[in-house]
Design a protein around this motif. Structure first.
Motif, PDB file in Angstrom:
ATOM      1  N   ARG A 137       0.823  -1.197   0.000  1.00  0.00           N
ATOM      2  CA  ARG A 137       0.000   0.000   0.000  1.00  0.00           C
ATOM      3  C   ARG A 137       0.868   1.261   0.000  1.00  0.00           C
ATOM      4  NH1 ARG A 137      -5.309  -0.947   1.291  1.00  0.00           N
ATOM      5  NH2 ARG A 137      -5.798  -3.041   2.057  1.00  0.00           N
ATOM      6  N   ARG A 138       0.274   2.345  -0.484  1.00  0.00           N
ATOM      7  CA  ARG A 138       1.010   3.611  -0.499  1.00  0.00           C
ATOM      8  C   ARG A 138       1.369   4.058   0.912  1.00  0.00           C
ATOM      9  NH1 ARG A 138      -3.321   4.945  -3.846  1.00  0.00           N
ATOM     10  NH2 ARG A 138      -4.126   6.345  -2.236  1.00  0.00           N
ATOM     11  N   SER A 139       0.433   3.872   1.849  1.00  0.00           N
ATOM     12  CA  SER A 139       0.713   4.274   3.230  1.00  0.00           C
ATOM     13  C   SER A 139       1.872   3.480   3.823  1.00  0.00           C
ATOM     14  CB  SER A 139      -0.535   4.093   4.090  1.00  0.00           C
ATOM     15  OG  SER A 139      -0.976   2.738   4.062  1.00  0.00           O
ATOM     16  N   GLU A 140       2.008   2.220   3.436  1.00  0.00           N
ATOM     17  CA  GLU A 140       3.119   1.405   3.926  1.00  0.00           C
ATOM     18  C   GLU A 140       4.439   1.856   3.323  1.00  0.00           C
ATOM     19  OE1 GLU A 140       0.542  -2.716   4.622  1.00  0.00           O
ATOM     20  OE2 GLU A 140       1.662  -2.399   2.761  1.00  0.00           O
ATOM     21  N   THR A 195      10.074  14.752   1.589  1.00  0.00           N
ATOM     22  CA  THR A 195       9.602  13.676   0.724  1.00  0.00           C
ATOM     23  C   THR A 195       8.368  14.095  -0.068  1.00  0.00           C
ATOM     24  OG1 THR A 195       8.384  12.769   2.608  1.00  0.00           O
ATOM     25  CG2 THR A 195      10.557  11.858   2.165  1.00  0.00           C
ATOM     26  N   LEU A 196       7.527  14.942   0.541  1.00  0.00           N
ATOM     27  CA  LEU A 196       6.346  15.417  -0.178  1.00  0.00           C
ATOM     28  C   LEU A 196       6.739  16.267  -1.382  1.00  0.00           C
ATOM     29  CD1 LEU A 196       3.288  15.936  -0.480  1.00  0.00           C
ATOM     30  CD2 LEU A 196       3.541  17.808   1.163  1.00  0.00           C
ATOM     31  N   LEU A 197       7.624  17.224  -1.181  1.00  0.00           N
ATOM     32  CA  LEU A 197       8.014  18.110  -2.280  1.00  0.00           C
ATOM     33  C   LEU A 197       8.825  17.377  -3.337  1.00  0.00           C
ATOM     34  CD1 LEU A 197       8.906  21.402  -0.362  1.00  0.00           C
ATOM     35  CD2 LEU A 197       6.804  20.815  -1.568  1.00  0.00           C
ATOM     36  N   SER A 198       9.543  16.324  -2.934  1.00  0.00           N
ATOM     37  CA  SER A 198      10.318  15.573  -3.925  1.00  0.00           C
ATOM     38  C   SER A 198       9.409  14.849  -4.911  1.00  0.00           C
ATOM     39  CB  SER A 198      11.226  14.563  -3.223  1.00  0.00           C
ATOM     40  OG  SER A 198      10.465  13.516  -2.644  1.00  0.00           O
ATOM     41  N   PHE A 277       1.618  16.301   6.452  1.00  0.00           N
ATOM     42  CA  PHE A 277       2.541  16.097   5.338  1.00  0.00           C
ATOM     43  C   PHE A 277       2.633  14.620   4.965  1.00  0.00           C
ATOM     44  CE2 PHE A 277       4.958  20.097   6.834  1.00  0.00           C
ATOM     45  CZ  PHE A 277       4.126  20.904   6.065  1.00  0.00           C
ATOM     46  N   ALA A 278       2.574  13.724   5.965  1.00  0.00           N
ATOM     47  CA  ALA A 278       2.622  12.290   5.677  1.00  0.00           C
ATOM     48  C   ALA A 278       1.385  11.854   4.887  1.00  0.00           C
ATOM     49  CB  ALA A 278       2.731  11.497   6.977  1.00  0.00           C
ATOM     50  N   LEU A 279       0.213  12.355   5.263  1.00  0.00           N
ATOM     51  CA  LEU A 279      -1.007  12.028   4.523  1.00  0.00           C
ATOM     52  C   LEU A 279      -0.954  12.569   3.097  1.00  0.00           C
ATOM     53  CD1 LEU A 279      -3.705  12.636   7.295  1.00  0.00           C
ATOM     54  CD2 LEU A 279      -2.804  10.446   6.479  1.00  0.00           C
ATOM     55  N   LEU A 280      -0.408  13.766   2.937  1.00  0.00           N
ATOM     56  CA  LEU A 280      -0.261  14.323   1.593  1.00  0.00           C
ATOM     57  C   LEU A 280       0.738  13.516   0.772  1.00  0.00           C
ATOM     58  CD1 LEU A 280      -0.257  18.151   2.385  1.00  0.00           C
ATOM     59  CD2 LEU A 280      -2.058  16.838   1.263  1.00  0.00           C
TER      60      LEU A 280
END
Length: 291
Positions: A137-140, A195-198, A277-280
């Motif tokens: 999963r993406r969350s994992e 990690t979000l902006l990357s 940010f983790a959810l995004l």
């Protein structure tokens, strides 16, 4: 004395008793508390900002020198103020005042930069694509990267804090554990933001281009600069800057000896930033693979 202080440029507030004045000083609403004891002035400085403390003493000396020309040297000597400090001491330097902000800044900046570049390379080298080809999963994926990078981010934050306090000798009045906690939360926020902006960058150079947009504004609103002359609505931008909350808590711990109860609002805000940010991040991975 109050009239002379106002003539010297100070903003004076009167309190019914010393306890109320000391409470206002502890809350940061006052820079100093002045009283008359035995005909001589006594001043209690807040002390966490040496520049402010010096300015207060200069204004006080200016006010005391406004006596008439008939004063004798002995009366002038009796008017010398007795100075004490609520936080810090007379040897506190500007480096001690800015040091907690710089600790938070370096922890935030290095983790943001390294996390952004490392996560980008995971995409450009095909590692992330191969991961997303599995039933994971993406969350994992996001959780795994945060745990892996987070361990080294914690070690880096601990090294920066320990070097600043025990080697550079920054003033420390609070708990080293709380300093490490705030550093961990700042690095966690920087990690999730990097990690979000990357996810929206295609080269390492584009990650560098995010620095003027993300890092530089936070430096201005972190407490390194006095923003009193700035337009009030611009000052409110500090409330959306993670580094503002981290720096505020770090200064409270190191300079004023605050405990968890005093900094818990900053802790919860940084946790909120990290979770958001983790959810995004999870949402941003949708463009890699729809699940």
């Amino acid at each position: 004395l109050a009239a002379k202080l106002e003539q010297a440029g100070a903003e004076v507030a009167a309190y019914a008793n010393l306890e109320e004045a000391r409470a206002a000083l502890a809350d940061g609403r006052l820079d100093a508390v002045a009283t008359l004891e035995g005909g001589a002035p006594s001043i209690l400085l807040e002390g966490s900002d040496p520049a402010v403390a010096k300015s207060v003493l200069v204004v006080l000396q200016k006010a005391l020198q406004q006596d008439g020309p008939g004063n004798s040297p002995s009366s002038a000597a009796r008017m010398q103020p007795r100075v004490s400090y609520l936080h810090g001491n007379e040897s506190l330097t500007s480096f001690d005042s800015f040091g907690p902000v710089l600790i938070g800044f370096f922890s935030f900046f290095f983790v943001f930069l390294l996390a952004g570049v490392a996560f980008l390379r995971e995409r450009t080298t095909g590692t992330l694509e191969r991961l997303l080809a599995t039933p994971i999963r993406r969350s994992e994926v996001v959780g795994g990267y945060l745990m892996g990078f987070g361990l080294f981010a914690l070690l880096q934050a601990g090294l920066i804090a320990a070097f600043s306090i025990y080697v550079l000798g920054l003033y420390m009045d609070g708990s080293i554990g709380l300093v490490l906690l705030m550093n961990l939360l700042l690095t966690l926020t920087a990690l999730t933001l990097g990690t979000l902006l990357s996810s929206y960058a295609t080269t390492e150079f584009q990650i560098i281009q995010f620095i003027p947009l993300v890092i530089v504004p936070q430096v201005f609103f972190s407490g390194l600069f006095n923003l009193d002359a700035m337009n009030p609505w611009l000052q409110k931008l500090s409330y959306v800057m993670p580094l503002y909350y981290g720096a505020d808590a770090m200064r409270g711990i190191m300079l004023r000896g605050e405990g968890f109860a005093d900094i818990q609002a900053d802790v919860y805000v940084l946790l909120g930033f990290s979770v958001a940010f983790a959810l995004l991040n999870v949402v941003a991975l949708k463009k890699q693979r729809a699940i």
